[in-house]
Design a protein around this motif. Sequence first.
Motif, short mmCIF file in Angstrom:
data_model
loop_
_atom_site.label_atom_id
_atom_site.label_comp_id
_atom_site.label_asym_id
_atom_site.label_seq_id
_atom_site.Cartn_x
_atom_site.Cartn_y
_atom_site.Cartn_z
N GLU A 271 -0.77 12.93 8.85
CA GLU A 271 -1.60 11.90 8.24
C GLU A 271 -3.08 12.25 8.32
N ARG B 249 -4.98 10.83 -6.32
CA ARG B 249 -5.28 10.05 -5.12
C ARG B 249 -4.25 8.96 -4.87
N GLN B 250 -3.77 8.39 -5.98
CA GLN B 250 -2.78 7.32 -5.83
C GLN B 250 -1.52 7.83 -5.11
N SER C 124 0.55 8.56 2.24
CA SER C 124 -0.04 8.06 3.46
C SER C 124 0.63 6.74 3.86
N ALA C 125 0.90 5.91 2.85
CA ALA C 125 1.56 4.63 3.11
C ALA C 125 2.95 4.84 3.68
N ALA C 126 3.67 5.80 3.08
CA ALA C 126 5.02 6.08 3.54
C ALA C 126 4.99 6.53 4.99
N SER D 39 -8.77 11.17 -9.91
CA SER D 39 -9.02 9.93 -9.19
C SER D 39 -7.79 9.03 -9.21
N HIS D 40 -7.04 9.06 -10.29
CA HIS D 40 -5.90 8.17 -10.34
C HIS D 40 -4.58 8.85 -10.07
N ASP E 247 -11.17 4.50 8.31
CA ASP E 247 -11.13 5.73 7.51
C ASP E 247 -11.10 6.97 8.40
N ASN F 207 -2.26 8.39 -1.60
CA ASN F 207 -2.31 7.08 -0.97
C ASN F 207 -0.91 6.61 -0.62
N ASN F 208 0.01 6.83 -1.58
CA ASN F 208 1.40 6.40 -1.35
C ASN F 208 2.05 7.21 -0.23
N ASP G 123 -12.50 12.27 -2.27
CA ASP G 123 -13.40 11.14 -2.47
C ASP G 123 -14.83 11.60 -2.66
N GLN H 208 2.72 5.85 7.23
CA GLN H 208 2.42 4.71 8.10
C GLN H 208 3.67 3.88 8.36
N ALA H 209 4.42 3.67 7.28
CA ALA H 209 5.64 2.86 7.41
C ALA H 209 6.64 3.55 8.34
N ILE I 70 -7.94 13.59 1.37
CA ILE I 70 -8.41 12.41 0.63
C ILE I 70 -9.93 12.29 0.72
#
Lengths: 410, 228
Positions: free
Chosen positions: A230, A194-195, A201-203, A190-191, A274, A198-199, A241, A205-206, A237
């Motif tokens: 993505e 997924r974290q 995915s963030a990258a 979970s940590h 989502d 998540n990162n 989840d 998006q950026a 993800i």
Amino acid sequence: MPTEANPAFGADDGWHRPDRLSQLFSATPLMTAYVDEARVVRMASRAWCEWFASTVAEAIGKDYASTVGAGRFERHRRHLELAQRGVEISFEDELADGLGTTRWCRVHLAPADSAADAAAPCGVMIVMIEFTGERVRSELIVRQREQLFEQLREQQRSEQVQAELEKTRTLLDWRTTMLTERNEMLHLLSHEIRQPLNNASAAMQATMKAIEDLHIAESTPASSALARAENVLGQVIGTLDNTLAAGTILAFGEAALETSDTDLPVLIRLVLADIAADARHRIVLQFGTDTRTVRLHPTLMRLTLRNLLNNALAYSPGDSPIHLKVSELEDPLAIVIDVVDSGSGIPDELRPRLFEKGARGANSRMRSGAGLGLFIAHSVMKMHRGSIEALPNAPQGTIVRVTLPQGLAD
Amino acid sequence: MLPRTIALVDDDPEYSEFLAQHLRGRGVEVQLYADSSDLLAAGSPYLYEFYVVDLMLPGVDGVELIRILRKRTDAGVLVVSGRLGAEVFADVVNAGADMYLMKPVTFEQVELAVRAVHRRIVTTAKTATAWKVDAVRSTLTTPDGQVVDLNATDLSLMQCFLEAGGAVVARDLLSERLGIAAAGDSANNLHATIYRLRRRIERATPLAVPLQSQQRVGYVFKAPLVSA
């Protein structure tokens, strides 16, 4: 009976007259008697007569059988016949008194006339010795031994049970360890997993945003590749989840559920975010109510609605719309959310286990997924004291309807 | 509606950096704190208009941080965390967070949640115009001028909140005053009554209704409320 004078009795033969002998005999405290060759009791002690509930006066001159009783005589007969033929013999006999207790005695039979013709029966001397006390003591000892054995066996049994318990305890300890390890792994997933996802995915998006901001026409292939990547990430993800939710939150059951006042339109917009960006446009939102604040568990409902929408998207034609309808019930108070698709419907063979873990449709376009989506939706609705059902959508497709009761005590 | 300033408390530098970048792109002034103690030790930790908080933090634990923030500020608090478990959500809500978002989330989702929470706070707790209860006409007037008719039970309810002056009213007290069951499955229990009243107000106005429940305690009217 010998009638002529016996020199052994001496000159004075008065003391051994038959009546004197009979009197002496009867005075002995022993149980003894003499029966002649015709089984007539000739002499008997009082104690002997009392054993058979008789008296000396009654017994003397009477048949042995009638003194001891017919039933008892049958038991004695064989022994008596042997003794009358010159065999010294003893046997045990018992006597039940009227109070239900039993007395035992040993009966000795001695042939009285060894000189007699072996073919002819002779008289028999009877001596009976009671051994009730002995017998009772030995029975007591036997009983005590049995009790001791029983206690010993009991102890052995309890030792066995103890050993079994020990084994079970070891197994339970092992199970607890396994469960703890499992939970630790879930938390790690979970940590620690997924974290970073998540990162990543963030990258992405950026990056997409940066590419977009460049306004270069040639960047379209790069952007669409990124968008696909993505989407894949989103699916991974989503599966994670669901797996984690099935393994942690749902495992606690209804008691652990904490609901809160939630803004339903905001929750639905979060859910739509989502959904994979390239499929989002297929979802048509229809609000049939102005009610906005709804009591629910937002994290679990977000997961549930995401699962229902992803299912509808996966099991219906690629360009068909999915309707997400929100309405409400008055009695009982409830919010109803329908996810309506125009797919091929739910196969009959899947229906009975639709909400079970691992149930997957064969015609899924989405190859990922562990068949947890509807299982989670079902569990979450149960935790909300609500319901989920799959209804046919005419002319084709499925309506998955969740009903969330409202106005309940927390 | 986005807040002007946000304190982002999260120890994952990549995530924070990207999120901060996204929010700054929307015109928000974002200050990053990798450690909750850094925020609490900062010059003016309680002056941010909004807080986005992770739960697993070095320094003061996230739930505790929310509790501390709540003692000093009415600003929006959004929890964005990957922490799982049945107890987490309840802890966070009880500590006073306005919303809980489970990671992973996209920046759009964080932005959406921040906007929703901030809008609710600005239009309720921080609104200049009060809600008005008119006992004679038995109506409630919303800050945007909509008039909601109240039945006798609704009016008693609103009078309880008037008397409480913004404090939480225990549900036992409410049910006693209203003469209805505090719990039970009856359609007319306290929760159902409040649900119906709030729904009636929501139909009349797009504003967030400040009638909020406090888990297992009672209800609070979190906005200026006056008697007309």
